[in-house]
Design an enzyme around this catalytic site. Sequence first.
Site, PDB file in Angstrom:
ATOM      1  CE  LYS A  99      -3.784  -2.505   2.151  1.00 44.87           C
ATOM      2  NZ  LYS A  99      -4.436  -2.944   3.409  1.00 44.87           N
ATOM      3  CD  GLN A 154      -3.092  -4.477   6.624  1.00 42.45           C
ATOM      4  OE1 GLN A 154      -3.021  -3.541   5.844  1.00 42.45           O
ATOM      5  NE2 GLN A 154      -3.731  -5.605   6.331  1.00 42.45           N
ATOM      6  CG  ASP A 199     -10.104   0.020   4.811  1.00 49.07           C
ATOM      7  OD1 ASP A 199      -9.778  -0.228   3.628  1.00 49.07           O
ATOM      8  OD2 ASP A 199      -9.442  -0.364   5.794  1.00 49.07           O
TER       9      ASP A 199
END
Lengths: 293, 293
Positions: free
Chosen positions: A53, A97, A120
Amino acid sequence: MAQIIDGKGIAGSIQKEIAEDVNFLSNNCGKVPGLAVVIVGERKDSQTYVRMKRKACAEVGIKSIDIDLPGDSSEETVLQTVLDLNTNPQVHGILVQLPLPLHINEEKILASISIEKDVDGFHPLNIGKLAMKGREPLFVPCTPKGCIELLRRSGISISGKKAVVVGRSNIVGLPVALLLVKLDATVSIVHTRTPDPKSIICEADIIIAAAGQANMIKGNWIKPGAAVIDVGTNVVDDPSRKLGYRLVGDVAFEEAKEVAGWISPVPGGVGPMTIAMLLRNTVDSARRASEQT
Amino acid sequence: MAQIIDGKGIAGSIQKEIAEDVNFLSNNCGKVPGLAVVIVGERKDSQTYVRMKRKACAEVGIKSIDIDLPGDSSEETVLQTVLDLNTNPQVHGILVQLPLPLHINEEKILASISIEKDVDGFHPLNIGKLAMKGREPLFVPCTPKGCIELLRRSGISISGKKAVVVGRSNIVGLPVALLLVKLDATVSIVHTRTPDPKSIICEADIIIAAAGQANMIKGNWIKPGAAVIDVGTNVVDDPSRKLGYRLVGDVAFEEAKEVAGWISPVPGGVGPMTIAMLLRNTVDSARRASEQT
């Protein structure tokens, strides 16, 4: 023979579009999009995802704010980290994460992320707006958004089609089903408690496989010409590989590609799209922030 | 011949249970559940619905806080009314009767209702939590909750069954589909853009008809033995009636009852359940409030 949906290639094109947007925002609005990627602990798989990422951010010019906390960090420390990022004007997206270490309450940490920076898209308020007609969430979750984008960019129409979603997770199955309903598909949701999934899957024009079961969907489960998006990322032993394993999807690819009209491979299908959509959400958030100031 | 699901009777039993709960809360906790029912303007149908809700409150001992505003009330007035009710400790549920007059922004008014008093369950945060695995909304929307309760109290199992929801409205179709997924049914959502609804409906063990189309679902669309819950409330001309019309469901009842295993009639099926669930949500809210103080 199915047309193989080149997720890596499509994600690459999208990243180029994103890079242009980042360039414009940075040069014309003085707003460099920033994504905070928070990792707690040293899980190897999480470290790999986080590295990917951060690397993708660098490639398109998004500023990656890297926060690596030790595995024994207190919940309070992680919470305070998120709260600081919420008020940091250089940060337009916050990604924590998962999974977090067991002593930390994931739901609590995720709920503390500002809705304006929830790239997200997992906040229940976002999911609610995703579900509701006439409402739009600030962020569509990355993997479901990537699935739809793969269909769109492959020229596969959705409206009026029969779609089956295999799996009902909060992260993929459920939100992708909600998106497909909004896009006027007739949607069926099949899951672990479905007695005969084949009988439903074999009637679908569009199959989104997000069950997390290696090679579950066989070639003869697929209607000839159907579009198959394989979200599964399952590890299977493979002594012929250097690492001793390889990744396979939820769809038995070799059989399926003889029947389907389109199919996305694993790896190289949905995976790269998820990261591209994360970048997209971050840039959209930065644009919104620049419009508000 | 189908077993007729007696919604009126079931709602009556539920109201008795609710009356006992109200009695307990009032006598043992000093907490009389209160429902504010707000109506703006003089629409005849809205007045009828509001009257029914207030009457039902009285029957079970819920204090009904009646607020009747003139049709030319400003948005500001309606908004301030809701905000006052939000802070009023005697009010545990707030219901704003829809539709509001055109000069008032419905979404804005609904969004102003405190999430703790949103007994209709339409707040996007409630819908998001309804959708998500592992999350529970404070309130489940009344009509979907009533449909599930009719199935349960008729002894119809849901887990592992094929369910079809006809319609995808925010008020019924969508939330009832989300509930059925959570209850482990295999769910298909059929709507106006579905080319051949019959082909999907005819395979279902459970049909929830919420399309708003009079007599759309014919007898030969129904799998023998299926459970049919008819949410439709459609007005059709009927010169033989005093009022010149009658109410019919989305299901062609006379044909359907020859094929189905269970069927809920219109009227007398889902309608009474919606009101019972509104009372249930109000009492649950009062109980939560009493536990917090």
